[in-house]
Design a protein around this motif. Structure first.
Motif, short mmCIF file in Angstrom:
data_model
loop_
_atom_site.label_atom_id
_atom_site.label_comp_id
_atom_site.label_asym_id
_atom_site.label_seq_id
_atom_site.Cartn_x
_atom_site.Cartn_y
_atom_site.Cartn_z
N ASN A 99 0.85 -1.20 0.00
CA ASN A 99 0.00 0.00 0.00
C ASN A 99 0.89 1.25 0.00
OD1 ASN A 99 0.58 0.74 2.67
ND2 ASN A 99 -1.28 -0.16 3.50
N THR A 109 -1.46 0.18 -3.61
CA THR A 109 -2.87 0.45 -3.36
C THR A 109 -3.03 1.67 -2.46
OG1 THR A 109 -2.95 -1.00 -1.42
CG2 THR A 109 -3.43 -2.01 -3.55
N MET A 110 -4.22 2.29 -2.54
CA MET A 110 -4.50 3.47 -1.71
C MET A 110 -5.96 3.46 -1.27
SD MET A 110 -3.89 6.22 -4.75
CE MET A 110 -3.94 5.71 -6.44
N GLY A 111 -6.39 2.35 -0.69
CA GLY A 111 -7.73 2.23 -0.14
C GLY A 111 -8.79 2.62 -1.15
N GLY A 145 -8.17 3.89 -4.84
CA GLY A 145 -7.74 3.08 -6.00
C GLY A 145 -6.31 2.58 -5.86
N VAL A 148 -13.42 0.26 -6.96
CA VAL A 148 -14.83 -0.02 -7.25
C VAL A 148 -15.63 0.50 -6.04
CG1 VAL A 148 -16.51 -1.85 -7.70
CG2 VAL A 148 -14.15 -2.07 -8.56
N ILE A 186 -13.15 -3.06 6.42
CA ILE A 186 -12.15 -3.08 5.34
C ILE A 186 -11.06 -4.15 5.55
CG2 ILE A 186 -12.41 -0.69 4.50
CD1 ILE A 186 -9.71 -0.58 6.55
N ALA A 230 -9.26 -6.31 2.61
CA ALA A 230 -9.44 -5.74 1.27
C ALA A 230 -8.17 -5.91 0.44
CB ALA A 230 -9.80 -4.26 1.35
N GLY A 231 -7.02 -5.60 1.05
CA GLY A 231 -5.75 -5.70 0.32
C GLY A 231 -5.48 -7.14 -0.09
N ALA A 245 -11.78 -6.89 -3.80
CA ALA A 245 -11.50 -6.10 -2.58
C ALA A 245 -12.78 -5.41 -2.12
CB ALA A 245 -10.40 -5.09 -2.87
N THR A 246 -13.48 -4.79 -3.05
CA THR A 246 -14.72 -4.09 -2.70
C THR A 246 -15.75 -5.06 -2.13
OG1 THR A 246 -14.45 -2.21 -4.13
CG2 THR A 246 -16.72 -2.92 -3.80
#
Ligand SMILES: Nc1ncnc2c1ncn2[C@@H]1O[C@H](COP(=O)(O)OP(=O)(O)OP(=O)(O)O)[C@@H](O)[C@H]1O
Ligand SMILES: O=c1[nH]cc([C@@H]2O[C@H](CO)[C@@H](O)[C@H]2O)c(=O)[nH]1
Length: 369
Positions: free
Chosen positions: A245, A282-284, A287, A302, A309, A312-313, A341-342
């Motif tokens: 991330n 990644t950036m939460g 995106g 998305v 959360i 998610a990663g 992830a979403t």
């Protein structure tokens, strides 16, 4: 293919990659005697996996996930948290650990997955292993130790579901020494992709990266957290796909100063320059950035109705690997990763309990054009 031993599987996979490989080539690649290879080939013929010389086989893709196996506890605060006193929460437990989460996502998607980790000799460890086995993952290489209990992670979330504090009790992973790699090597050498997380000790990661040179599997890595990202060597050569991330990327690049922080795209390019072949930063909800040989891109997430959360990663990694295994380029594959992830943020569990290929396909319309 579960009636094959690890070495037989490794011989079979090398033959699949090169049907005319000589017995000595296979023996050298696996570090075993030629006579052992000959015996394995006889068994493989007997078991109907190969058809004699020019050995013709069905294609198969196998993924090995090595790293954290954890019990996650999540506590959702009902009101704003007040420190130094007792706060009412809604508690929720699920199995976690980055590598375990990736393995569970992939096995739910029908991928041939093997999970390698270390658990305590306790009920948590036993039920975690049983859960993955019941889903269809190969857990034959999971180590059980009496020295430490199974790892635990506790996340305290505020009323907006944002993480306030995470606590990781994971000393057990320090016991995963490089010597285990020797034991697992035939198993690893036979994989299409190996995924590791930075719960593994630095010495084990380094040993894997140096021993991987010349092996046919590709290597994907997740940094897990900023402190654990320091377990990767400065030279990232040998990593085929790096997931990290934004904070972890800057930590890895040694950038502590807030004004000097690289943007996700710049950080992805810098990590590629450090040796990783392809990189996803990644950036939460904002995106992710992707750096590949063909260039650099920033992609949207998305939109989610997130309840938790956590994971998610890891789902991002699993969704991406799912598509990479079926031949998609990383940039396209990562869009499916973002969808998974979403979907994961919309469940309390670290892996969505309803996940299946059909469930994922049903969500595809949500990926932004
Ligand atoms: N709130 C959100 N809404 C939409 N997508 C999200 C959200 N949070 C995460 N994602 C998706 O998940 C991907 C990974 O998220 P993130 O950058 O938080 O990873 P991480 O820090 O490794 O997460 P974790 O450690 O919680 O598993 C993002 O690139 C994005 O696509
Ligand atoms: O140091 C660590 N902290 C948290 C995790 C795991 O991350 C998962 C969320 O991404 C969660 O399941 C936790 O167990 C880990 O494996 N190592």
């Amino acid at each position: 293919m579960d009636d094959l031993g690890a070495q037989e599987q490794a011989v079979l996979d090398l033959i699949a990659a090169n049907p005319f490989a000589g017995q000595q080539d296979i023996a050298t690649a696996l570090g075993i005697a030629r006579s052992t290879v000959a015996a394995h080939i006889m068994q493989l013929v007997n078991k109907g996996y190969i058809l004699g010389r020019g050995y013709v086989l069905p294609a198969s893709k196998r993924m090995i996930c090595i790293g954290g196996a954890v019990l996650d506890r999540k506590y959702h605060a009902k009101k704003d948290l007040i420190f130094e006193t007792s706060n009412p929460v809604d508690g929720y437990r699920s199995f976690g650990g980055v590598a375990r989460n990736v393995a569970e996502n992939l096995v739910r998607l029908g991928v041939d997955v093997s999970f390698v980790s270390i658990v305590g000799d306790d009920e948590t460890g036993r039920s975690l292993v049983r859960h993955l086995r019941d889903l269809g993952a190969d857990v034959s290489q999971v180590i059980t130790t009496t020295e430490r209990p199974t790892a635990e992670y506790a996340a305290i979330l505020d009323p907006n579901n944002d993480l306030v504090l995470g606590i990781a009790d994971m000393e057990i992973f320090d016991l995963f020494s490089p010597s285990y790699l020797d034991r697992f090597w035939p198993h690893l050498a036979s994989a299409t992709w190996v995924f590791i997380d930075c719960n593994l000790p630095a010495a084990t990661i380094e040993a894997l990266m140096s021993r991987k040179q010349g092996a046919r599997f590709k290597l994907a890595v997740d940094t897990v957290s900023s402190p654990k990202s320091a377990r990767l060597p400065k030279d990232l050569t040998g990593i085929d796909l790096l997931f990290t991330n934004h904070d972890e990327a800057n930590a890895m690049l040694g950038i502590a100063d807030a004004d000097k922080r690289l943007k996700p795209k710049e950080a992805a390019a810098a990590l590629r320059a450090a040796g990783a072949a392809e990189v996803i930063v990644t950036m939460g909800a904002h995106g992710f950035a992707v750096a590949t040989e063909s260039g650099l891109a920033t992609m949207r997430s998305v939109p989610a109705r997130a309840v938790d959360i956590t994971g998610a990663g890891d789902a991002m990694i699993a969704g991406t690997m799912y598509k990479v295994l079926s031949g998609d380029p990383v940039l396209d594959a990562a869009r499916t990763g973002a969808l998974l992830a979403t979907l994961t943020t919309e469940s309390e569990s670290s892996v969505h309990p309803d996940l299946s290929p059909r469930f994922l396909t049903a969500g595809m319309y949500r990926i932004p054009a």
